[in-house]
Design a protein around this motif. Structure first.
Motif, PDB file in Angstrom:
ATOM      1  N   THR A  94       0.809  -1.216   0.000  1.00 40.50           N
ATOM      2  CA  THR A  94       0.000   0.000   0.000  1.00 40.50           C
ATOM      3  C   THR A  94       0.843   1.269   0.000  1.00 40.50           C
ATOM      4  O   THR A  94       0.290   2.357   0.033  1.00 40.50           O
ATOM      5  CB  THR A  94      -0.917   0.028   1.238  1.00 40.50           C
TER       6      THR A  94
ATOM      7  N   HIS B   2      -5.696  -2.395  -3.395  1.00 44.69           N
ATOM      8  CA  HIS B   2      -4.777  -1.380  -3.909  1.00 44.69           C
ATOM      9  C   HIS B   2      -5.169  -0.974  -5.327  1.00 44.69           C
ATOM     10  O   HIS B   2      -5.238   0.224  -5.646  1.00 44.69           O
ATOM     11  CB  HIS B   2      -3.362  -1.950  -3.880  1.00 44.69           C
TER      12      HIS B   2
ATOM     13  N   SER C  59      -8.422   1.020  -5.337  1.00 47.01           N
ATOM     14  CA  SER C  59      -8.286   2.380  -4.816  1.00 47.01           C
ATOM     15  C   SER C  59      -7.690   3.311  -5.862  1.00 47.01           C
ATOM     16  O   SER C  59      -8.119   4.463  -6.001  1.00 47.01           O
ATOM     17  CB  SER C  59      -7.417   2.375  -3.552  1.00 47.01           C
TER      18      SER C  59
ATOM     19  N   GLN D 158      -6.838   3.271   1.870  1.00 44.10           N
ATOM     20  CA  GLN D 158      -6.699   1.847   2.168  1.00 44.10           C
ATOM     21  C   GLN D 158      -6.351   1.559   3.623  1.00 44.10           C
ATOM     22  O   GLN D 158      -6.474   0.409   4.056  1.00 44.10           O
ATOM     23  CB  GLN D 158      -5.600   1.239   1.280  1.00 44.10           C
TER      24      GLN D 158
END
Length: 463
Positions: A60, A418, A421, A435
């Motif tokens: 992330t 991920h 997003s 996240q």
């Protein structure tokens, strides 16, 4: 920021507390006592727990290029097949499914009534719910072609006409499938479906009548797409798989790639995904020593065992759903966005499916392998199986694989979150910040799965 750090420290503390509890043993549900538990070293559990958190943070934080993420998630290789071959294969699978259903019902009723020697028991739990389910997320979802109830419903529709009798109420959405999924797993836990073949046959027949009738009344596409919990389980598992069906044939995609393309559909679909994650957790939780102690304590206070098991199934699902919804509201604040919390809740829900698949693999692969000799024996001699049914004793290192499967599911889930997003938010900071809450929730789900996998199998009391 302080709150985020405090929550992160709390999650890490929970991980350390759970994994430092001594040597662990793996377990699986279903036909209890058919294989030897496998020891898992504590250092491996600690390493895995640390890897989950460390890898989540890296994924992330480091991969932030929109074009690269899009290229990875959109990659696919077309595997075309001839329409004639595909049609013949689908028709063959349909009637194969009907034949297997008929054989399970017949042999389950007239065959030997010893659980490990009965085709219905071993085929349903070891062959179908464990073995076949794994193919739907490891290879591809073949259930639309194999589903015997869909074939019978199509036959019934042709006999009375192609149009549905009634229109399915839109207000119900997918909520009946949520109730059905939690209810089926609760029934599997509290009833002797894995020990009494005729009881299992009775449930199968009842389920068949309801399913076929519902598909005839409301239409197969609506029933199996919205209502039927089994079809919907395999549909979501199939989105994890590398093989995805298209109009031209099949596409080979990276695992989880199809989940990155899922559109948010509403609270009912999100609840089903959370239920999919919860039911396997519940199935493993009731076979742990901690659960046995808790049930005995509650029953000692005068609570009926049936109420305890049902209450835990409902309350656990509610807890999982509540935690996820809180994460969605928190994500809206960390991302500093005008996107609503409801939209974020539905947008990130597909990222939970790999966790469910990884834990299902960890929970049931050993179960399937240990019972594979029994499955072969009763399949080749359904009415006169060998007097001594053999099972496979797994080696000690198998516990390592169980933890790896849980970790792999978590890693894939983080990647899907991920990718989703970065598909939703512009720039680099907002996608990463959105996240944070979901990664913590995923760690919570994964840590719980790891803890369950690391517990010695304990028969659920009062059942």
């Amino acid at each position: 920021m302080r709150r985020s750090r405090a929550v992160a420290r709390g999650v890490i503390a929970v991980v350390v507390t759970l994994v430092l509890t001594g040597e662990a043993t793996a377990h699986a549900g279903g036909l209890s006592g058919t294989f030897k538990p496998v020891a898992v070293p504590s250092w491996l559990v600690v390493t895995t727990g640390g890897g989950v958190i460390g890898a989540s943070f890296l994924l992330t934080s480091l991969v932030t290029d929109h074009a690269f993420i899009r290229d990875v998630t959109d990659w696919r290789a077309e595997l075309p097949t001839r329409a004639t071959i595909r049609t013949i294969a689908v028709r063959g699978c349909r009637w194969l499914g009907v034949g297997l259903l008929a054989a399970i019902v017949a042999v389950g009723w007239i065959g030997p009534q010893v659980a490990a020697a009965n085709l219905a028991i071993v085929a349903v739990w070891a062959g179908w719910w464990a073995g076949y389910s794994m193919t739907t997320y490891l290879v591809g979802n073949t259930w639309p072609a194999v589903n015997p109830w869909r074939t019978l419903a199509a036959l019934g529709s042709r006999l009375r006409g192609s149009q549905p009798i009634q229109r399915y109420p839109d207000r119900l959405g997918a909520w009946p499938s949520v109730v059905g999924l939690v209810g089926l797993v609760w029934l599997e836990v509290v009833s002797p479906l894995a020990q009494q073949p005729r009881t299992l046959v009775g449930v199968i027949v009842a389920y068949s009548v309801v399913t076929v009738a519902g598909a005839v009344v409301y239409g197969s596409e609506t029933w199996f797409g919205v209502v039927d919990p089994i079809a919907r389980v395999f549909r979501w598992y199939g989105r994890v798989a590398p093989l995805q069906r298209t109009r031209k044939g099949f596409d080979f995609v990276l695992p989880g790639g199809a989940l990155s393309e899922e559109r948010p559909t509403g609270a009912d679909e999100t609840a089903f995904v959370v239920a999919l994650l919860w039911v396997t957790t519940y199935d493993g939780l009731v076979a742990t020593p901690a659960w046995a102690r808790a049930v005995r304590a509650l029953v000692g206070w005068g609570v009926p065992p049936s109420v305890v098991y049902l209450g835990a199934a409902i309350a656990g699902f509610g807890c999982f759903l509540y935690v996820y919804r809180v994460a969605a509201r928190w994500s809206r604040r960390t991302a500093d966005t005008y996107v609503t919390a409801r939209y974020l809740r539905d947008w990130f829900a597909p990222a939970l499916v790999p966790i469910a698949a990884g834990y299902h693999l960890a929970h049931f692969l050993g179960y399937f392998l240990s019972l594979s000799p029994a499955l072969i024996a009763v399949a080749t001699q359904p009415l006169a199986p060998p007097a001594a049914i053999q099972t496979l004793v797994l080696p000690a290192w198998f516990g390592t694989l169980q933890l790896v499967f849980v970790l792999a599911g978590h890693m894939l889930a983080v990647w899907v979150a991920h990718a989703r997003s970065f598909a939703l938010f512009p720039g680099r900071l907002a996608p990463i910040r959105s996240q944070y809450p979901f990664v913590l929730v995923m760690v919570f789900y994964t840590v719980l799965s790891m803890w369950i996998v690391g517990q010695p199998y304990t028969p659920p009391p009062y059942l």
